[in-house]
Design a protein around this motif. Sequence first.
Motif, PDB file in Angstrom:
ATOM      1  N   HIS A  59      55.436  -0.504  -1.685  1.00 36.52           N
ATOM      2  CA  HIS A  59      54.125  -1.778  -1.530  1.00 36.52           C
ATOM      3  C   HIS A  59      54.398  -2.952  -2.299  1.00 36.52           C
ATOM      4  CE1 HIS A  59      50.163  -3.294  -2.718  1.00 36.52           C
ATOM      5  NE2 HIS A  59      49.803  -2.920  -1.594  1.00 36.52           N
ATOM      6  N   ASN A  63      57.152  -3.511   1.742  1.00 39.78           N
ATOM      7  CA  ASN A  63      56.788  -3.047   3.221  1.00 39.78           C
ATOM      8  C   ASN A  63      55.905  -1.446   3.142  1.00 39.78           C
ATOM      9  OD1 ASN A  63      59.004  -4.188   3.612  1.00 39.78           O
ATOM     10  ND2 ASN A  63      60.046  -3.953   1.794  1.00 39.78           N
ATOM     11  N   ASN A  65      52.579  -0.424   5.006  1.00 40.73           N
ATOM     12  CA  ASN A  65      51.135  -0.944   5.347  1.00 40.73           C
ATOM     13  C   ASN A  65      49.742   0.336   5.006  1.00 40.73           C
ATOM     14  OD1 ASN A  65      48.715  -1.126   7.509  1.00 40.73           O
ATOM     15  ND2 ASN A  65      50.345  -2.262   8.449  1.00 40.73           N
ATOM     16  N   LYS A  67      46.270   0.728   5.292  1.00 35.67           N
ATOM     17  CA  LYS A  67      45.631   1.245   7.018  1.00 35.67           C
ATOM     18  C   LYS A  67      46.275   1.964   7.855  1.00 35.67           C
ATOM     19  CE  LYS A  67      43.473  -0.667  11.155  1.00 35.67           C
ATOM     20  NZ  LYS A  67      43.825  -1.438  11.767  1.00 35.67           N
ATOM     21  N   TYR A  68      47.537   1.914   8.093  1.00 35.11           N
ATOM     22  CA  TYR A  68      48.356   2.713   8.517  1.00 35.11           C
ATOM     23  C   TYR A  68      49.090   4.147   8.019  1.00 35.11           C
ATOM     24  CZ  TYR A  68      48.758  -0.630  12.857  1.00 35.11           C
ATOM     25  OH  TYR A  68      48.623  -1.362  13.758  1.00 35.11           O
TER      26      TYR A  68
END
Length: 116
Positions: A59, A63, A65, A67-68
């Motif tokens: 993070h 690198n 995401n 949400k995903y």
Amino acid sequence: MLIGLVSGVAGGMFGIGGGAIMVPAIVLVIGLDQKLATGTSKATKILPIGKILVALVYHRNGNLNIKYALIIAVALIVGNLFGALFANQPFISSELMKKLYGIFVLMIGIGYLLSN
């Protein structure tokens, strides 16, 4: 301890660990059967402290995401449950699990080798 260290390095670098490194090592090095190795591998991940640290590093470097990650995490919980329920049916032997695992890893490897 070496199995955990190698799995940890591979997990941090490639996002793999239990399935790709730890389970085969437990089967081939320690000599546990496939089902016992899978259960042992899962138990090592009960405390996600190491994964939290890894996620923070990714993070911090942009690198990750979130949400995903959250969507996949929810599906992962459900998928792990169904996979464990299936794998522990009396008609699923350790030998069959070994073969299914080998096919699964081989398919992933071929997919990676053939992708751009």
